[in-house]
Design a protein around this motif. Structure first.
Motif, PDB file in Angstrom:
ATOM      1  N   UNK A  11       0.837  -1.205   0.000  1.00 12.12           N
ATOM      2  CA  UNK A  11       0.000   0.000   0.000  1.00 12.12           C
ATOM      3  C   UNK A  11       0.869   1.251   0.000  1.00 12.12           C
ATOM      4  N   UNK A  12       1.898   1.280   0.818  1.00 16.27           N
ATOM      5  CA  UNK A  12       2.794   2.442   0.847  1.00 16.27           C
ATOM      6  C   UNK A  12       3.517   2.619  -0.486  1.00 16.27           C
ATOM      7  N   UNK A  13       3.913   1.523  -1.114  1.00 15.40           N
ATOM      8  CA  UNK A  13       4.554   1.614  -2.425  1.00 15.40           C
ATOM      9  C   UNK A  13       3.613   2.165  -3.492  1.00 15.40           C
ATOM     10  N   UNK A  14       2.361   1.747  -3.455  1.00 10.69           N
ATOM     11  CA  UNK A  14       1.380   2.263  -4.413  1.00 10.69           C
ATOM     12  C   UNK A  14       1.166   3.757  -4.198  1.00 10.69           C
ATOM     13  N   UNK A  15       1.064   4.180  -2.943  1.00 14.50           N
ATOM     14  CA  UNK A  15       0.901   5.605  -2.642  1.00 14.50           C
ATOM     15  C   UNK A  15       2.128   6.387  -3.115  1.00 14.50           C
ATOM     16  N   UNK A  16       3.310   5.847  -2.894  1.00 17.52           N
ATOM     17  CA  UNK A  16       4.540   6.519  -3.315  1.00 17.52           C
ATOM     18  C   UNK A  16       4.599   6.650  -4.835  1.00 17.52           C
ATOM     19  N   UNK A  17       4.224   5.599  -5.556  1.00 19.68           N
ATOM     20  CA  UNK A  17       4.221   5.658  -7.021  1.00 19.68           C
ATOM     21  C   UNK A  17       3.185   6.664  -7.517  1.00 19.68           C
ATOM     22  N   UNK A  18       2.014   6.679  -6.891  1.00 22.68           N
ATOM     23  CA  UNK A  18       0.979   7.635  -7.297  1.00 22.68           C
ATOM     24  C   UNK A  18       1.420   9.076  -7.057  1.00 22.68           C
ATOM     25  N   UNK A  19       2.193   9.304  -6.003  1.00 19.22           N
ATOM     26  CA  UNK A  19       2.657  10.670  -5.740  1.00 19.22           C
ATOM     27  C   UNK A  19       3.670  11.136  -6.782  1.00 19.22           C
ATOM     28  N   UNK A  20       4.301  10.216  -7.481  1.00 19.84           N
ATOM     29  CA  UNK A  20       5.241  10.589  -8.537  1.00 19.84           C
ATOM     30  C   UNK A  20       4.554  10.944  -9.847  1.00 19.84           C
ATOM     31  N   UNK A  21       3.284  10.609  -9.987  1.00 25.76           N
ATOM     32  CA  UNK A  21       2.606  10.825 -11.261  1.00 25.76           C
ATOM     33  C   UNK A  21       2.493  12.300 -11.639  1.00 25.76           C
ATOM     34  N   UNK A  22       2.220  13.159 -10.674  1.00 21.38           N
ATOM     35  CA  UNK A  22       2.050  14.581 -10.995  1.00 21.38           C
ATOM     36  C   UNK A  22       3.364  15.214 -11.473  1.00 21.38           C
ATOM     37  N   UNK A  23       4.490  15.052 -10.763  1.00 17.76           N
ATOM     38  CA  UNK A  23       5.731  15.629 -11.310  1.00 17.76           C
ATOM     39  C   UNK A  23       6.129  15.031 -12.661  1.00 17.76           C
ATOM     40  N   UNK A  24       5.902  13.744 -12.844  1.00 19.25           N
ATOM     41  CA  UNK A  24       6.210  13.133 -14.137  1.00 19.25           C
ATOM     42  C   UNK A  24       5.303  13.705 -15.210  1.00 19.25           C
ATOM     43  N   UNK A  25       4.041  13.916 -14.874  1.00 21.25           N
ATOM     44  CA  UNK A  25       3.095  14.498 -15.824  1.00 21.25           C
ATOM     45  C   UNK A  25       3.525  15.915 -16.220  1.00 21.25           C
ATOM     46  N   UNK A  26       4.004  16.717 -15.251  1.00 26.36           N
ATOM     47  CA  UNK A  26       4.511  18.048 -15.571  1.00 26.36           C
ATOM     48  C   UNK A  26       5.654  17.958 -16.572  1.00 26.36           C
ATOM     49  N   UNK A  27       6.553  17.023 -16.366  1.00 27.65           N
ATOM     50  CA  UNK A  27       7.717  16.890 -17.243  1.00 27.65           C
ATOM     51  C   UNK A  27       7.331  16.372 -18.623  1.00 27.65           C
ATOM     52  N   UNK A  28       6.427  15.407 -18.684  1.00 23.28           N
ATOM     53  CA  UNK A  28       6.059  14.805 -19.964  1.00 23.28           C
ATOM     54  C   UNK A  28       5.270  15.773 -20.838  1.00 23.28           C
ATOM     55  N   UNK A  29       4.330  16.495 -20.249  1.00 21.43           N
ATOM     56  CA  UNK A  29       3.471  17.378 -21.047  1.00 21.43           C
ATOM     57  C   UNK A  29       4.245  18.578 -21.568  1.00 21.43           C
ATOM     58  N   UNK A  30       4.963  19.265 -20.697  1.00 21.22           N
ATOM     59  CA  UNK A  30       5.682  20.464 -21.145  1.00 21.22           C
ATOM     60  C   UNK A  30       6.851  20.709 -20.206  1.00 21.22           C
ATOM     61  N   UNK A  31       8.039  20.271 -20.588  1.00 18.66           N
ATOM     62  CA  UNK A  31       9.197  20.357 -19.692  1.00 18.66           C
ATOM     63  C   UNK A  31       9.825  21.747 -19.621  1.00 18.66           C
ATOM     64  N   UNK A  32       9.402  22.692 -20.451  1.00 17.77           N
ATOM     65  CA  UNK A  32       9.948  24.043 -20.401  1.00 17.77           C
ATOM     66  C   UNK A  32       8.927  25.026 -19.813  1.00 17.77           C
ATOM     67  N   UNK A  33       7.946  24.517 -19.135  1.00 18.27           N
ATOM     68  CA  UNK A  33       6.832  25.343 -18.674  1.00 18.27           C
ATOM     69  C   UNK A  33       6.977  25.815 -17.234  1.00 18.27           C
TER      70      UNK A  33
END
Length: 137
Positions: A11-33
């Motif tokens: 459960x803690x690992x799933x929560x930790x992975x989910x918390x990484x989704x937003x920063x990864x999403x920022x980088x994937x969509x527009x890394x110069x933004x």
């Protein structure tokens, strides 16, 4: 026992992975933004200039405000059910202060998160700048 150490780690690992989704999403969509104010060193702004943010921004805001609210409500209802079961077993000899504290805390949390969550979910869809200015204090 309902929880084991390995289940808790999963459960803690799933929560930790989910918390990484937003920063990864920022980088994937527009890394110069991302813009930094180097004079104050306290100001970081995401430009949200890519068109994909019109869809993703309300989704992220919804998940970050709705998910904790749902978890709080479900655990509060679960606790109330458990307390009623214990109350029926003990012959109504349990004090209600703890249960009322949990209910009050859950209600206050949900009421405090709701306006900000709705604001961030609906912000991309509001076209009138004067309506948005009412929220900026």
């Amino acid at each position: 026992c309902l929880w084991t150490k390995s289940k808790a780690h999963i459960v803690c690992g799933i929560i930790w992975i989910c918390s990484l989704l937003v920063p990864i999403l920022f980088f994937v969509i527009d890394d110069v933004d991302v813009q930094f104010d180097y004079l104050s060193m306290q100001h970081c702004v995401y430009g949200f200039s890519a068109e994909a943010w019109r869809v993703w921004r309300p989704v992220i805001a919804g998940l970050s405000s709705v998910t904790p609210t749902i978890v709080i409500m479900v655990t509060t209802i679960w606790l109330i059910v458990k307390a009623v079961i214990v109350l029926n077993r003990s012959g109504n000899k349990i004090k209600w202060q703890g249960l009322m504290t949990v209910i009050a805390t859950a209600v206050v949390f949900c009421l405090s998160v709701l306006p900000l969550g709705l604001y961030y979910i609906l912000k991309p869809f509001i076209q009138d700048p004067m309506l948005l200015a009412r929220f900026n204090t």
